[in-house]
Write a protein that holds these residues in place. Structure first.
Motif, PDB file in Angstrom:
ATOM      1  N   GLY A  10       0.767  -1.219   0.000  1.00 12.67           N
ATOM      2  CA  GLY A  10       0.000   0.000   0.000  1.00 12.67           C
ATOM      3  C   GLY A  10       0.805   1.280   0.000  1.00 12.67           C
ATOM      4  O   GLY A  10       0.248   2.341  -0.229  1.00 12.67           O
ATOM      5  N   ILE A  11       2.116   1.201   0.274  1.00  9.45           N
ATOM      6  CA  ILE A  11       2.938   2.400   0.265  1.00  9.45           C
ATOM      7  C   ILE A  11       4.381   2.000  -0.024  1.00  9.45           C
ATOM      8  O   ILE A  11       4.838   0.935   0.382  1.00  9.45           O
ATOM      9  CB  ILE A  11       2.831   3.175   1.593  1.00  9.45           C
ATOM     10  CG1 ILE A  11       3.478   4.543   1.455  1.00  9.45           C
ATOM     11  CG2 ILE A  11       3.407   2.392   2.750  1.00  9.45           C
ATOM     12  CD1 ILE A  11       3.141   5.490   2.584  1.00  9.45           C
ATOM     13  N   ASP A  12       5.057   2.846  -0.761  1.00  6.76           N
ATOM     14  CA  ASP A  12       6.472   2.621  -1.063  1.00  6.76           C
ATOM     15  C   ASP A  12       7.307   3.663  -0.334  1.00  6.76           C
ATOM     16  O   ASP A  12       6.805   4.705   0.084  1.00  6.76           O
ATOM     17  CB  ASP A  12       6.731   2.747  -2.574  1.00  6.76           C
ATOM     18  CG  ASP A  12       6.092   1.632  -3.363  1.00  6.76           C
ATOM     19  OD1 ASP A  12       6.099   0.483  -2.882  1.00  6.76           O
ATOM     20  OD2 ASP A  12       5.578   1.900  -4.456  1.00  6.76           O
ATOM     21  N   VAL A  13       8.583   3.385  -0.203  1.00  3.46           N
ATOM     22  CA  VAL A  13       9.482   4.371   0.380  1.00  3.46           C
ATOM     23  C   VAL A  13       9.615   5.543  -0.582  1.00  3.46           C
ATOM     24  O   VAL A  13       9.389   5.410  -1.780  1.00  3.46           O
ATOM     25  CB  VAL A  13      10.874   3.754   0.667  1.00  3.46           C
ATOM     26  CG1 VAL A  13      10.771   2.658   1.696  1.00  3.46           C
ATOM     27  CG2 VAL A  13      11.534   3.242  -0.596  1.00  3.46           C
ATOM     28  N   SER A  14       9.976   6.699  -0.044  1.00  2.00           N
ATOM     29  CA  SER A  14      10.170   7.852  -0.924  1.00  2.00           C
ATOM     30  C   SER A  14      11.630   8.301  -0.918  1.00  2.00           C
ATOM     31  O   SER A  14      12.206   8.533  -1.960  1.00  2.00           O
ATOM     32  CB  SER A  14       9.245   8.994  -0.534  1.00  2.00           C
ATOM     33  OG  SER A  14       9.465   9.364   0.806  1.00  2.00           O
ATOM     34  N   ASN A  15      12.231   8.411   0.257  1.00  2.00           N
ATOM     35  CA  ASN A  15      13.643   8.795   0.354  1.00  2.00           C
ATOM     36  C   ASN A  15      13.954   9.152   1.803  1.00  2.00           C
ATOM     37  O   ASN A  15      13.131   9.721   2.494  1.00  2.00           O
ATOM     38  CB  ASN A  15      13.953   9.986  -0.550  1.00  2.00           C
ATOM     39  CG  ASN A  15      15.398   9.999  -1.004  1.00  2.00           C
ATOM     40  OD1 ASN A  15      16.144   9.063  -0.759  1.00  2.00           O
ATOM     41  ND2 ASN A  15      15.796  11.058  -1.667  1.00  2.00           N
ATOM     42  N   ASP A  16      15.119   8.810   2.252  1.00  2.00           N
ATOM     43  CA  ASP A  16      15.630   9.169   3.581  1.00  2.00           C
ATOM     44  C   ASP A  16      14.885   8.540   4.752  1.00  2.00           C
ATOM     45  O   ASP A  16      14.983   9.024   5.873  1.00  2.00           O
ATOM     46  CB  ASP A  16      15.666  10.689   3.773  1.00  2.00           C
ATOM     47  CG  ASP A  16      16.687  11.357   2.868  1.00  2.00           C
ATOM     48  OD1 ASP A  16      17.678  10.685   2.513  1.00  2.00           O
ATOM     49  OD2 ASP A  16      16.499  12.529   2.528  1.00  2.00           O
ATOM     50  N   GLU A  17      14.125   7.477   4.551  1.00  2.00           N
ATOM     51  CA  GLU A  17      13.491   6.802   5.676  1.00  2.00           C
ATOM     52  C   GLU A  17      14.556   6.147   6.560  1.00  2.00           C
ATOM     53  O   GLU A  17      15.631   5.783   6.087  1.00  2.00           O
ATOM     54  CB  GLU A  17      12.512   5.722   5.206  1.00  2.00           C
ATOM     55  CG  GLU A  17      11.218   6.256   4.662  1.00  2.00           C
ATOM     56  CD  GLU A  17      11.262   6.571   3.194  1.00  2.00           C
ATOM     57  OE1 GLU A  17      10.219   6.949   2.656  1.00  2.00           O
ATOM     58  OE2 GLU A  17      12.321   6.460   2.570  1.00  2.00           O
ATOM     59  N   ALA A  18      14.229   5.999   7.822  1.00  2.00           N
ATOM     60  CA  ALA A  18      15.157   5.375   8.768  1.00  2.00           C
ATOM     61  C   ALA A  18      15.190   3.865   8.549  1.00  2.00           C
ATOM     62  O   ALA A  18      14.161   3.231   8.347  1.00  2.00           O
ATOM     63  CB  ALA A  18      14.737   5.671  10.198  1.00  2.00           C
ATOM     64  N   ILE A  19      16.377   3.304   8.610  1.00  2.00           N
ATOM     65  CA  ILE A  19      16.552   1.853   8.629  1.00  2.00           C
ATOM     66  C   ILE A  19      16.851   1.492  10.071  1.00  2.00           C
ATOM     67  O   ILE A  19      17.747   2.055  10.696  1.00  2.00           O
ATOM     68  CB  ILE A  19      17.703   1.407   7.711  1.00  2.00           C
ATOM     69  CG1 ILE A  19      17.424   1.822   6.273  1.00  2.00           C
ATOM     70  CG2 ILE A  19      17.884  -0.111   7.804  1.00  2.00           C
ATOM     71  CD1 ILE A  19      18.578   1.549   5.323  1.00  2.00           C
ATOM     72  N   LEU A  20      16.065   0.562  10.624  1.00  2.00           N
ATOM     73  CA  LEU A  20      16.179   0.192  12.030  1.00  2.00           C
ATOM     74  C   LEU A  20      16.678  -1.230  12.180  1.00  2.00           C
ATOM     75  O   LEU A  20      16.373  -2.105  11.366  1.00  2.00           O
ATOM     76  CB  LEU A  20      14.819   0.316  12.717  1.00  2.00           C
ATOM     77  CG  LEU A  20      14.067   1.632  12.537  1.00  2.00           C
ATOM     78  CD1 LEU A  20      12.647   1.504  13.063  1.00  2.00           C
ATOM     79  CD2 LEU A  20      14.797   2.762  13.212  1.00  2.00           C
TER      80      LEU A  20
END
Length: 65
Positions: A10-20
């Motif tokens: 339902g949603i894709d990453v866009s940019n600069d999301e945190a990797i945990l």
């Protein structure tokens, strides 16, 4: 640099999301991502510390908080 296969819809990453990893941010390193039609999944590319880049390593990506 790792390629991540995302397990949500339902949603894709866009940019600069945190990797945990285990709840702790290992950085804001998602470079790009989107829906991969060949594998029918969302995928992303990003940087993590070398110790976390092994095949099969489970990581999380924070999307929309």
């Amino acid at each position: 640099m790792v390629t991540l296969t995302l397990e949500f819809e339902g949603i894709d990453v866009s940019n600069d999301e945190a990797i945990l990893h285990e709840g702790a941010a290992v950085g804001y390193y998602i470079l790009s991502g989107g829906f991969a039609h060949h594998v029918v999944r969302s995928m992303a590319v990003g940087y993590v510390p070398a110790a976390l880049g092994a095949d099969g390593q489970r990581l999380e990506v924070e999307i929309l908080g």
